[in-house]
Design an enzyme around this catalytic site. Sequence first.
Site, PDB file in Angstrom:
ATOM      1  N   ILE A 140      -7.005   7.891  -0.672  1.00 44.78           N
ATOM      2  CA  ILE A 140      -6.885   6.442  -0.760  1.00 44.78           C
ATOM      3  C   ILE A 140      -7.724   5.902   0.392  1.00 44.78           C
ATOM      4  O   ILE A 140      -7.567   6.317   1.541  1.00 44.78           O
ATOM      5  CB  ILE A 140      -5.404   5.975  -0.689  1.00 44.78           C
ATOM      6  CG1 ILE A 140      -5.303   4.440  -0.761  1.00 44.78           C
ATOM      7  CG2 ILE A 140      -4.681   6.502   0.538  1.00 44.78           C
ATOM      8  CD1 ILE A 140      -3.860   3.933  -0.927  1.00 44.78           C
ATOM      9  N   SER A 141      -8.662   5.017   0.071  1.00 45.25           N
ATOM     10  CA  SER A 141      -9.636   4.578   1.080  1.00 45.25           C
ATOM     11  C   SER A 141      -8.970   3.819   2.221  1.00 45.25           C
ATOM     12  O   SER A 141      -7.914   3.221   2.069  1.00 45.25           O
ATOM     13  CB  SER A 141     -10.692   3.667   0.441  1.00 45.25           C
ATOM     14  OG  SER A 141     -11.559   4.411  -0.371  1.00 45.25           O
ATOM     15  N   GLN A 142      -9.638   3.861   3.364  1.00 50.02           N
ATOM     16  CA  GLN A 142      -9.234   3.077   4.535  1.00 50.02           C
ATOM     17  C   GLN A 142      -9.210   1.590   4.137  1.00 50.02           C
ATOM     18  O   GLN A 142     -10.142   1.097   3.493  1.00 50.02           O
ATOM     19  CB  GLN A 142     -10.278   3.330   5.624  1.00 50.02           C
ATOM     20  CG  GLN A 142     -10.056   2.575   6.903  1.00 50.02           C
ATOM     21  CD  GLN A 142     -11.187   2.826   7.900  1.00 50.02           C
ATOM     22  OE1 GLN A 142     -12.089   3.618   7.647  1.00 50.02           O
ATOM     23  NE2 GLN A 142     -11.141   2.144   9.016  1.00 50.02           N
ATOM     24  N   ARG A 150       0.826  -1.219   0.000  1.00 51.26           N
ATOM     25  CA  ARG A 150       0.000   0.000   0.000  1.00 51.26           C
ATOM     26  C   ARG A 150       0.858   1.267   0.000  1.00 51.26           C
ATOM     27  O   ARG A 150       0.446   2.310  -0.506  1.00 51.26           O
ATOM     28  CB  ARG A 150      -0.936  -0.009   1.221  1.00 51.26           C
ATOM     29  CG  ARG A 150      -1.982   1.132   1.232  1.00 51.26           C
ATOM     30  CD  ARG A 150      -3.005   0.917   2.334  1.00 51.26           C
ATOM     31  NE  ARG A 150      -4.058   1.925   2.327  1.00 51.26           N
ATOM     32  CZ  ARG A 150      -4.205   2.871   3.248  1.00 51.26           C
ATOM     33  NH1 ARG A 150      -3.351   2.934   4.269  1.00 51.26           N
ATOM     34  NH2 ARG A 150      -5.189   3.734   3.182  1.00 51.26           N
TER      35      ARG A 150
END
Length: 213
Positions: free
Chosen positions: A63-65, A37
């Site tokens: 950027i999503s959790q 990530r």
Amino acid sequence: MKDTLKHQGLRNKLVETISAKGITDENVLGAIGSIPRHFFMDSGFLDYAYQDKAFPIAADQTISQPYTVAFQTELLQIKPSDKILEIGTGSGYQTAVLCKMGAKVYSIERQHELFKKTSKFLPKIGYRAKKLIFGDGYKGLPEEAPFKGIIVTAGAPFVPKPLLAQLEVGGRLVIPVGQEVQTMTLFIRKGPKDFEKHEFGDFRFVPMLEDKN
């Protein structure tokens, strides 16, 4: 960029975190546990890459959790070779998760800056979507329909009808619906005009943008 043993250790902890929050799909957990990530984030946020939090990326997007990525992906119930449409490529992290799980991914991004960056970056680190498109997610991708799954990674004020229309029978649409706060919503297509709807609590996403041109 390097992916080190330290990064792998942090990913393992992240998998434990999202697993403790209720994610059980081994393929989803495996993808989260193997995708670096930190590659998808600006260098200033590298220390935070494996925290279960959303972070800013270019063009006022996020950027999503990881938990949210895992939750949405789990709802899709992906099998290898499933044809999946993603609305909102963003950083490409969710795209990579779908690719890692063996899906044939078609992804649409509305922000040109992000589209240019991600469409070069993803193949470079080994994640090859079938197609990355610069366009309006509200319209879906009729020329490639029907899809086994459609995932929307931005907050939609309403459910776009073209997306429901582009699901195959038995297909699943996962979409956060709402203005300030979104309700994670799953539609399963049961027949030509018949959809089953399920709701899964509140989430927060950046808004889904319409093409105003």
